[in-house]
Design a protein around this motif. Structure first.
Motif, mmCIF file in Angstrom:
data_model
loop_
_atom_site.group_PDB
_atom_site.id
_atom_site.type_symbol
_atom_site.label_atom_id
_atom_site.label_comp_id
_atom_site.label_asym_id
_atom_site.label_seq_id
_atom_site.Cartn_x
_atom_site.Cartn_y
_atom_site.Cartn_z
ATOM 1 N N ARG A 12 30.233 28.370 -10.862
ATOM 2 C CA ARG A 12 30.948 27.111 -10.679
ATOM 3 C C ARG A 12 30.201 26.022 -9.930
ATOM 4 O O ARG A 12 30.383 24.848 -10.227
ATOM 5 C CB ARG A 12 32.226 27.340 -9.863
ATOM 6 N N TRP A 13 29.469 26.370 -8.885
ATOM 7 C CA TRP A 13 29.088 25.383 -7.886
ATOM 8 C C TRP A 13 27.672 24.854 -7.972
ATOM 9 O O TRP A 13 27.393 23.783 -7.454
ATOM 10 C CB TRP A 13 29.326 25.939 -6.485
ATOM 11 N N TYR A 14 26.751 25.588 -8.559
ATOM 12 C CA TYR A 14 25.356 25.175 -8.540
ATOM 13 C C TYR A 14 24.811 25.009 -9.956
ATOM 14 O O TYR A 14 24.939 25.904 -10.779
ATOM 15 C CB TYR A 14 24.486 26.195 -7.802
ATOM 16 N N SER A 15 24.171 23.867 -10.198
ATOM 17 C CA SER A 15 23.468 23.690 -11.474
ATOM 18 C C SER A 15 22.073 24.304 -11.395
ATOM 19 O O SER A 15 21.490 24.652 -12.410
ATOM 20 C CB SER A 15 23.397 22.218 -11.854
ATOM 21 N N HIS A 16 21.559 24.425 -10.166
ATOM 22 C CA HIS A 16 20.272 25.088 -9.949
ATOM 23 C C HIS A 16 20.152 25.438 -8.469
ATOM 24 O O HIS A 16 20.707 24.743 -7.622
ATOM 25 C CB HIS A 16 19.097 24.170 -10.341
ATOM 26 N N TYR A 17 19.446 26.515 -8.180
ATOM 27 C CA TYR A 17 19.145 26.838 -6.781
ATOM 28 C C TYR A 17 17.826 27.579 -6.694
ATOM 29 O O TYR A 17 17.352 28.161 -7.670
ATOM 30 C CB TYR A 17 20.270 27.640 -6.111
ATOM 31 N N PHE A 29 17.748 28.294 1.387
ATOM 32 C CA PHE A 29 18.527 28.169 0.154
ATOM 33 C C PHE A 29 18.648 26.684 -0.179
ATOM 34 O O PHE A 29 19.303 25.932 0.539
ATOM 35 C CB PHE A 29 19.912 28.800 0.350
ATOM 36 N N THR A 30 17.978 26.265 -1.237
ATOM 37 C CA THR A 30 18.026 24.883 -1.709
ATOM 38 C C THR A 30 18.850 24.875 -2.983
ATOM 39 O O THR A 30 18.595 25.675 -3.892
ATOM 40 C CB THR A 30 16.600 24.364 -1.986
ATOM 41 N N SER A 31 19.831 23.990 -3.050
ATOM 42 C CA SER A 31 20.739 24.014 -4.198
ATOM 43 C C SER A 31 21.136 22.613 -4.646
ATOM 44 O O SER A 31 21.155 21.672 -3.860
ATOM 45 C CB SER A 31 22.005 24.800 -3.851
ATOM 46 N N GLN A 32 21.441 22.523 -5.937
ATOM 47 C CA GLN A 32 21.990 21.309 -6.518
ATOM 48 C C GLN A 32 23.424 21.613 -6.937
ATOM 49 O O GLN A 32 23.657 22.496 -7.743
ATOM 50 C CB GLN A 32 21.164 20.864 -7.738
ATOM 51 N N ARG A 33 24.372 20.896 -6.358
ATOM 52 C CA ARG A 33 25.793 21.095 -6.648
ATOM 53 C C ARG A 33 26.168 20.528 -8.006
ATOM 54 O O ARG A 33 25.614 19.543 -8.465
ATOM 55 C CB ARG A 33 26.654 20.386 -5.584
ATOM 56 N N THR A 34 27.169 21.142 -8.609
ATOM 57 C CA THR A 34 27.818 20.590 -9.791
ATOM 58 C C THR A 34 28.896 19.614 -9.315
ATOM 59 O O THR A 34 29.204 19.555 -8.121
ATOM 60 C CB THR A 34 28.465 21.713 -10.623
ATOM 61 N N ARG A 58 23.581 18.484 3.233
ATOM 62 C CA ARG A 58 23.724 18.170 1.813
ATOM 63 C C ARG A 58 23.773 16.662 1.662
ATOM 64 O O ARG A 58 24.512 15.976 2.359
ATOM 65 C CB ARG A 58 24.983 18.796 1.216
ATOM 66 N N GLY A 59 22.967 16.132 0.743
ATOM 67 C CA GLY A 59 22.914 14.704 0.493
ATOM 68 C C GLY A 59 24.003 14.245 -0.459
ATOM 69 O O GLY A 59 24.656 15.061 -1.131
ATOM 70 N N ASP A 60 24.171 12.948 -0.553
ATOM 71 C CA ASP A 60 25.161 12.360 -1.454
ATOM 72 C C ASP A 60 24.880 12.686 -2.917
ATOM 73 O O ASP A 60 25.787 12.670 -3.740
ATOM 74 C CB ASP A 60 25.206 10.838 -1.280
ATOM 75 N N ASN A 61 23.635 12.999 -3.235
ATOM 76 C CA ASN A 61 23.271 13.346 -4.610
ATOM 77 C C ASN A 61 23.542 14.815 -4.944
ATOM 78 O O ASN A 61 23.241 15.270 -6.042
ATOM 79 C CB ASN A 61 21.799 13.012 -4.860
ATOM 80 N N GLY A 62 24.090 15.575 -3.973
ATOM 81 C CA GLY A 62 24.435 16.974 -4.208
ATOM 82 C C GLY A 62 23.346 17.969 -3.871
ATOM 83 O O GLY A 62 23.572 19.179 -3.943
#
Length: 112
Positions: free
Chosen positions: A90-95, A18-23, A53-57
């Motif tokens: 709420r949490w992911y802009s993309h996954y 599961f790869t995700s980009q956080r909001t 999770r990296g600092d970039n989300g």
């Protein structure tokens, strides 16, 4: 086994990646993510998990499972279904979610 690494058996087994980009903002994410991590490890057929999770989300979580029925059961877990919905809202802009069968595994530097 160093901390943070899942201890898995000899292959074959399955990996759910599961790869995700956080909001921006937490909005209950950290508490839910920790609860889901702990709940997943209690599920029949779950062998372990690793998550960063990296600092970039950008984050990657890999869950290891014995077989596809165990993966389907985790996907349909009622608490996990709520977390999935909140993730989308709420949490992911993309996954991206990928399921792979692990045929070989190595560890190092000593090898296995």
């Amino acid at each position: 086994m160093p901390a943070g690494f899942a201890s898995t058996p000899e292959p074959p087994y399955y990996a759910v990646i599961f790869t995700s980009q956080r909001t921006a903002g937490d909005h209950g994410y950290e508490a839910t993510a920790q609860a889901m991590f702990e709940l997943a490890l209690k599920q029949p057929g779950c062998l372990g998990a690793e998550s960063v999770r990296g600092d970039n989300g950008l984050g990657i979580t890999v869950g290891y499972f014995t077989d596809e029925p165990a993966i389907r059961a985790w996907k349909q877990n009622s608490e996990h279904l709520v977390a999935q919905r909140l993730g989308k809202e709420r949490w992911y802009s993309h996954y991206e979610l990928r399921v792979a069968k692990v045929e070989r595994a190595y560890s190092g530097p000593e090898g296995r």
